[in-house]
Scaffold this motif. Structure first.
Motif, PDB file in Angstrom:
ATOM      1  N   GLY A 137       0.793  -1.225   0.000  1.00 18.59           N
ATOM      2  CA  GLY A 137       0.000   0.000   0.000  1.00 18.59           C
ATOM      3  C   GLY A 137       0.821   1.267   0.000  1.00 18.59           C
ATOM      4  N   ARG A 138       2.126   1.158   0.055  1.00 17.54           N
ATOM      5  CA  ARG A 138       3.011   2.320   0.026  1.00 17.54           C
ATOM      6  C   ARG A 138       3.363   2.663  -1.414  1.00 17.54           C
ATOM      7  NH1 ARG A 138       4.907   4.513   5.108  1.00 17.54           N
ATOM      8  NH2 ARG A 138       4.104   3.080   6.665  1.00 17.54           N
ATOM      9  N   TRP A 139       3.903   3.863  -1.608  1.00 15.93           N
ATOM     10  CA  TRP A 139       4.254   4.348  -2.939  1.00 15.93           C
ATOM     11  C   TRP A 139       5.767   4.406  -3.102  1.00 15.93           C
ATOM     12  CZ3 TRP A 139       0.548   5.265  -6.551  1.00 15.93           C
ATOM     13  CH2 TRP A 139      -0.767   5.322  -6.094  1.00 15.93           C
ATOM     14  N   SER A 140       6.241   4.232  -4.330  1.00 10.93           N
ATOM     15  CA  SER A 140       7.665   4.333  -4.647  1.00 10.93           C
ATOM     16  C   SER A 140       7.808   4.972  -6.027  1.00 10.93           C
ATOM     17  CB  SER A 140       8.316   2.952  -4.631  1.00 10.93           C
ATOM     18  OG  SER A 140       7.755   2.145  -5.638  1.00 10.93           O
ATOM     19  N   PHE A 141       9.044   5.309  -6.376  1.00 10.29           N
ATOM     20  CA  PHE A 141       9.289   5.879  -7.698  1.00 10.29           C
ATOM     21  C   PHE A 141      10.382   5.098  -8.415  1.00 10.29           C
ATOM     22  CE2 PHE A 141      12.144   8.207  -4.889  1.00 10.29           C
ATOM     23  CZ  PHE A 141      13.334   8.223  -5.591  1.00 10.29           C
ATOM     24  N   VAL A 142      10.312   5.116  -9.735  1.00  9.51           N
ATOM     25  CA  VAL A 142      11.298   4.474 -10.601  1.00  9.51           C
ATOM     26  C   VAL A 142      11.743   5.524 -11.603  1.00  9.51           C
ATOM     27  CG1 VAL A 142      11.684   2.665 -12.309  1.00  9.51           C
ATOM     28  CG2 VAL A 142      10.179   2.229 -10.373  1.00  9.51           C
ATOM     29  N   ILE A 143      13.063   5.656 -11.783  1.00 12.12           N
ATOM     30  CA  ILE A 143      13.595   6.599 -12.764  1.00 12.12           C
ATOM     31  C   ILE A 143      14.087   5.812 -13.968  1.00 12.12           C
ATOM     32  CG2 ILE A 143      15.386   8.292 -13.246  1.00 12.12           C
ATOM     33  CD1 ILE A 143      15.191   9.163 -10.353  1.00 12.12           C
ATOM     34  N   LYS A 144      13.635   6.217 -15.149  1.00  7.03           N
ATOM     35  CA  LYS A 144      14.064   5.590 -16.399  1.00  7.03           C
ATOM     36  C   LYS A 144      14.779   6.651 -17.230  1.00  7.03           C
ATOM     37  CE  LYS A 144      10.138   2.519 -16.321  1.00  7.03           C
ATOM     38  NZ  LYS A 144       8.846   2.192 -16.900  1.00  7.03           N
ATOM     39  N   GLN A 170       9.436   4.191   0.430  1.00  8.33           N
ATOM     40  CA  GLN A 170       8.227   3.626   1.031  1.00  8.33           C
ATOM     41  C   GLN A 170       7.388   4.823   1.487  1.00  8.33           C
ATOM     42  OE1 GLN A 170       7.300   0.294   1.980  1.00  8.33           O
ATOM     43  NE2 GLN A 170       8.954  -0.563   0.775  1.00  8.33           N
ATOM     44  N   PHE A 171       6.823   5.552   0.561  1.00  5.93           N
ATOM     45  CA  PHE A 171       6.108   6.789   0.856  1.00  5.93           C
ATOM     46  C   PHE A 171       4.634   6.507   1.129  1.00  5.93           C
ATOM     47  CE2 PHE A 171       9.700   7.762  -1.886  1.00  5.93           C
ATOM     48  CZ  PHE A 171      10.376   8.675  -1.102  1.00  5.93           C
ATOM     49  N   THR A 172       4.040   7.304   2.016  1.00  5.05           N
ATOM     50  CA  THR A 172       2.641   7.091   2.390  1.00  5.05           C
ATOM     51  C   THR A 172       1.674   7.685   1.382  1.00  5.05           C
ATOM     52  OG1 THR A 172       2.696   9.065   3.779  1.00  5.05           O
ATOM     53  CG2 THR A 172       3.126   6.955   4.850  1.00  5.05           C
ATOM     54  N   SER A 173       2.131   8.640   0.559  1.00  9.44           N
ATOM     55  CA  SER A 173       1.228   9.218  -0.432  1.00  9.44           C
ATOM     56  C   SER A 173       1.918   9.279  -1.794  1.00  9.44           C
ATOM     57  CB  SER A 173       0.788  10.630  -0.019  1.00  9.44           C
ATOM     58  OG  SER A 173       1.842  11.542  -0.187  1.00  9.44           O
ATOM     59  N   GLN A 174       1.105   9.341  -2.804  1.00 10.55           N
ATOM     60  CA  GLN A 174       1.603   9.420  -4.177  1.00 10.55           C
ATOM     61  C   GLN A 174       2.350  10.737  -4.394  1.00 10.55           C
ATOM     62  OE1 GLN A 174      -1.537   9.065  -7.039  1.00 10.55           O
ATOM     63  NE2 GLN A 174      -0.152   8.691  -8.727  1.00 10.55           N
TER      64      GLN A 174
END
Length: 59
Positions: free
Chosen positions: A19-26, A37-41
């Motif tokens: 249920g946590r948010w993460s980011f991917v860099i391409k 492991q962020f709580t919000s988008q």
């Protein structure tokens, strides 16, 4: 290197199974794995943009 030759860079926000948010860099063909492991988008998006700027300034 002209701006036309630079690889396309994008930040993608993903929701994890817990249920946590993460980011991917391409960047071109290179993919930096999911971070955070962020709580919000919004938090994940802001962290991804800050990381992207740090990578661009590093060059």
């Amino acid at each position: 290197m002209s701006s036309d030759n630079k690889p396309v860079t994008q930040v993608t926000i993903e929701k994890r199974r817990n249920g946590r948010w993460s980011f991917v860099i391409k960047r071109g063909a290179v993919v930096y794995p999911a971070q955070g492991q962020f709580t919000s988008q919004l938090e994940a998006h802001a962290a991804g943009q800050m990381t992207l700027k740090a990578l661009e300034n590093k060059r």
